[in-house]
Design an enzyme around this catalytic site. Structure first.
Site, mmCIF file in Angstrom:
data_model
loop_
_atom_site.group_PDB
_atom_site.id
_atom_site.type_symbol
_atom_site.label_atom_id
_atom_site.label_comp_id
_atom_site.label_asym_id
_atom_site.label_seq_id
_atom_site.Cartn_x
_atom_site.Cartn_y
_atom_site.Cartn_z
ATOM 1 N N LYS A 151 -0.515 -16.243 10.295
ATOM 2 C CA LYS A 151 -0.952 -15.060 11.045
ATOM 3 C C LYS A 151 -0.876 -15.378 12.527
ATOM 4 O O LYS A 151 -1.100 -16.538 12.903
ATOM 5 C CB LYS A 151 -2.393 -14.675 10.658
ATOM 6 C CG LYS A 151 -2.581 -14.281 9.207
ATOM 7 C CD LYS A 151 -2.057 -12.899 8.896
ATOM 8 C CE LYS A 151 -2.110 -12.624 7.399
ATOM 9 N NZ LYS A 151 -1.641 -11.304 7.024
ATOM 10 N N LYS A 177 3.130 -19.455 3.429
ATOM 11 C CA LYS A 177 4.203 -18.474 3.315
ATOM 12 C C LYS A 177 4.296 -17.589 4.560
ATOM 13 O O LYS A 177 3.320 -17.446 5.300
ATOM 14 C CB LYS A 177 4.041 -17.608 2.056
ATOM 15 C CG LYS A 177 2.845 -16.698 2.054
ATOM 16 C CD LYS A 177 2.827 -15.809 0.823
ATOM 17 C CE LYS A 177 3.430 -14.449 1.034
ATOM 18 N NZ LYS A 177 2.787 -13.608 2.053
ATOM 19 N N ASP A 179 4.733 -13.872 6.293
ATOM 20 C CA ASP A 179 4.208 -12.566 5.908
ATOM 21 C C ASP A 179 5.376 -11.662 5.516
ATOM 22 O O ASP A 179 6.539 -11.959 5.804
ATOM 23 C CB ASP A 179 3.337 -11.973 7.013
ATOM 24 C CG ASP A 179 2.026 -11.451 6.432
ATOM 25 O OD1 ASP A 179 2.075 -10.898 5.314
ATOM 26 O OD2 ASP A 179 0.983 -11.601 7.070
ATOM 27 N N GLU A 180 5.035 -10.529 4.872
ATOM 28 C CA GLU A 180 6.089 -9.697 4.293
ATOM 29 C C GLU A 180 7.018 -9.090 5.340
ATOM 30 O O GLU A 180 8.177 -8.802 5.047
ATOM 31 C CB GLU A 180 5.476 -8.598 3.409
ATOM 32 C CG GLU A 180 4.694 -7.498 4.123
ATOM 33 C CD GLU A 180 3.266 -7.906 4.496
ATOM 34 O OE1 GLU A 180 2.858 -9.031 4.148
ATOM 35 O OE2 GLU A 180 2.582 -7.102 5.159
ATOM 36 N N HIS A 270 6.539 -11.115 -3.214
ATOM 37 C CA HIS A 270 5.534 -10.302 -2.531
ATOM 38 C C HIS A 270 5.768 -8.859 -2.950
ATOM 39 O O HIS A 270 6.895 -8.374 -2.888
ATOM 40 C CB HIS A 270 5.672 -10.475 -1.016
ATOM 41 C CG HIS A 270 4.479 -9.979 -0.260
ATOM 42 N ND1 HIS A 270 4.041 -8.678 -0.326
ATOM 43 C CD2 HIS A 270 3.622 -10.629 0.575
ATOM 44 C CE1 HIS A 270 2.964 -8.537 0.440
ATOM 45 N NE2 HIS A 270 2.678 -9.708 0.995
ATOM 46 N N LYS A 310 -9.028 -7.171 -0.163
ATOM 47 C CA LYS A 310 -8.814 -5.873 0.492
ATOM 48 C C LYS A 310 -7.867 -4.950 -0.276
ATOM 49 O O LYS A 310 -7.713 -3.782 0.084
ATOM 50 C CB LYS A 310 -8.280 -6.097 1.918
ATOM 51 C CG LYS A 310 -6.811 -6.532 2.021
ATOM 52 C CD LYS A 310 -6.375 -6.758 3.473
ATOM 53 C CE LYS A 310 -4.919 -7.198 3.556
ATOM 54 N NZ LYS A 310 -4.513 -7.635 4.884
HETATM 55 C C1 3PG Z 1 -0.465 -11.006 2.148
HETATM 56 O O1 3PG Z 1 0.697 -11.302 2.389
HETATM 57 O O2 3PG Z 1 -0.936 -10.996 0.998
HETATM 58 C C2 3PG Z 1 -1.364 -10.591 3.279
HETATM 59 O O3 3PG Z 1 -0.674 -10.640 4.467
HETATM 60 C C3 3PG Z 1 -2.603 -11.423 3.270
HETATM 61 O O4 3PG Z 1 -3.222 -11.493 4.525
HETATM 62 P P1 3PG Z 1 -4.821 -11.498 4.691
HETATM 63 O O5 3PG Z 1 -5.358 -12.623 3.845
HETATM 64 O O6 3PG Z 1 -5.103 -11.713 6.162
HETATM 65 O O7 3PG Z 1 -5.294 -10.189 4.202
#
Ligand code: 3PG
Length: 428
Positions: A151, A177, A179-180, A270, A310
């Site tokens: 991040k 990994k 991110d998407e 993903h 989330k």
């Molecule tokens: C993912 O790829 O699953 C999300 O980007 C996870 O990010 P987060 O843990 O900050 O919600």
């Protein structure tokens, strides 16, 4: 289309492909009429009686609506395996989740589950590594794996990205990994990021004595670019590639499965964008079907939801996905709209819980998923007040506590990183 495909006495054959649908006829349309039109349109028929369909052919290839419950708005259809091209997910979806989802005679229609016959299972390879192969690769047998997503999602340059990954590995992550939405942007090019991050993964491996895996996102147009990126990873000595399965689509996934085997890479899936057609409980295609197609084609690990994080998804739905990932024989559960599936020895996939997770949720995650899960923390690691490495360490400490059955509060007494994480994330 005037034929009647309602055949409640029909007992599906082992060679049939079976689908369960949620069906809501539109106003003025009878339930059975909607079901029979839907079964015909997804197989051999049209909207009007067609002269080119002989009775012999109709008899041989006709679909059988063998279960229809109007109150439960549920029908099950058995389709002859001869209706399908072996080894092709797009063709199967064009039939059982194609035109039928657009028909005016239904207000809503959802493909809830699908059961593949043996012939179809054996026309796909399934996962190459699968759960046992990933455990061998990471050299961790007896606990959930801990991963992170660098991040911010996008915005870091390649050097900073590699540094954040290194800190995550050094603090205790098994996997890091992309991110998407990080692929090959001008501020963080694919090659440079892959090279720098893999180099620092290797450094963390030699410093910690643990295996460290980098899951670089190869998502791109398939033939030239995505395959080229796989080969870049192979040449750099990577063990993994990651793809955004819904945006790239099923033909790309199938192609990549072949390429990944040649390159010796495990595939992390993903599922971003799946909710465009899975989230509405009355229309579209269920995530259960998506997960089953992933195992059929042969992805090694798949995001399935978090229950406590989330992402949308009730506990029973997430656990159904988990079962499709890990079990060899999934029993039918009518109340959950789950059909029986014998995977016939196709390797299990590693389920991934990711999205909105914090170290404080690890005891719950462990009790929900058990040890066969990859727990991924983005914000839950990089927002740790002492920094990324401490965030990763807090996750490992929370996992140790969970495995030993010790409360996080007790374990935190002599584990500083966990103590700070509890201070930030534990709900008072
Ligand atoms: C993912 O790829 O699953 C999300 O980007 C996870 O990010 P987060 O843990 O900050 O919600």
């Amino acid at each position: 289309m005037l034929r009647d495909y309602i055949d409640i006495g029909y007992s599906p054959k082992g060679t049939d492909l079976i689908c369960e649908f949620h069906i809501e006829p539109s106003a003025g349309v009878n339930f059975e009429e909607a079901a029979t039109h839907m079964a015909g349109e997804s197989s051999i028929d049209s909207w009007t009686e067609i002269a080119t369909l002989s009775p012999e052919l109709a008899e041989k290839l006709k679909p059988h609506v063998f279960f229809a419950d109007e109150k439960a708005q549920t029908v099950r259809v058995a389709y002859s395996e001869d209706l399908f091209e072996l080894g092709s997910v797009p063709q199967v979806l064009s039939a059982v989740a194609g035109n039928i989802l657009s028909m005016k005679i239904v207000d809503n229609l959802r493909l809830q589950d699908i059961t593949f016959p043996k012939s179809m299972l054996s026309s796909f390879k399934g996962p190459n590594f699968g759960l046992p192969g990933i455990r061998k690769l990471v050299e961790v047998q007896d606990r959930p794996l801990i991963g992170t997503i660098v991040k911010p999602k996008v915005g870091l340059n390649s050097e900073k990205h590699a540094e954040v990954a290194y800190n995550s590995f050094a603090g205790g992550c098994d996997l890091v990994k992309d991110d998407e939405n990080l692929t090959d942007q001008k501020f963080n090019g694919f090659e440079k990021r892959a090279e720098l991050t893999l180099k620092l993964a290797e450094k963390a491996e030699s410093e910690t004595g643990e295996k460290k895996m980098y899951l670089c996102n190869v998502t791109a147009p398939t033939c030239k670019e995505m395959i080229r990126r796989m080969n870049v990873l192979k040449d750099l000595g990577a063990s993994y590639a990651m793809i955004d399965i819904v945006p790239v689509g099923w033909t790309a996934i199938q192609t990549l499965r072949e390429e990944a085997e040649d390159a010796g890479l495990a595939l992390h899936a993903h599922r971003c964008m799946h909710s465009a057609y899975t989230r509405n409980p009355r229309h579209g295609i269920s995530m259960l079907v998506v997960a089953k197609l992933c195992r059929l084609v042969g992805l090694d690990q798949l995001h399935i939801g978090t229950v406590v994080g989330k992402m949308h998804g009730e506990k029973h739905e997430v656990l159904n996905l988990r079962d499709q990932c890990v079990l060899n024989k999934v029993p039918a559960d009518e109340s959950q709209h789950v059909l029986a599936q014998d995977w016939g020895g196709l390797k299990p996939m590693f389920p991934v819980a990711s999205g909105g997770l914090a170290p404080t949720m690890i005891p719950d995650l462990y009790s929900i998923f058990g040890k066969d899960v990859i727990m991924q923390f983005g914000g839950g690691i990089h927002a740790h007040p002492m920094g990324t490495a401490a965030g990763a360490t807090a996750c490992r400490q929370a996992l140790e506590a969970s495995l030993e059955g010790i409360s996080l509060q007790n374990y935190a007494k002599d584990h500083k990183e966990l103590e700070v994480a509890l201070g930030k994330w534990l709900k008072k």
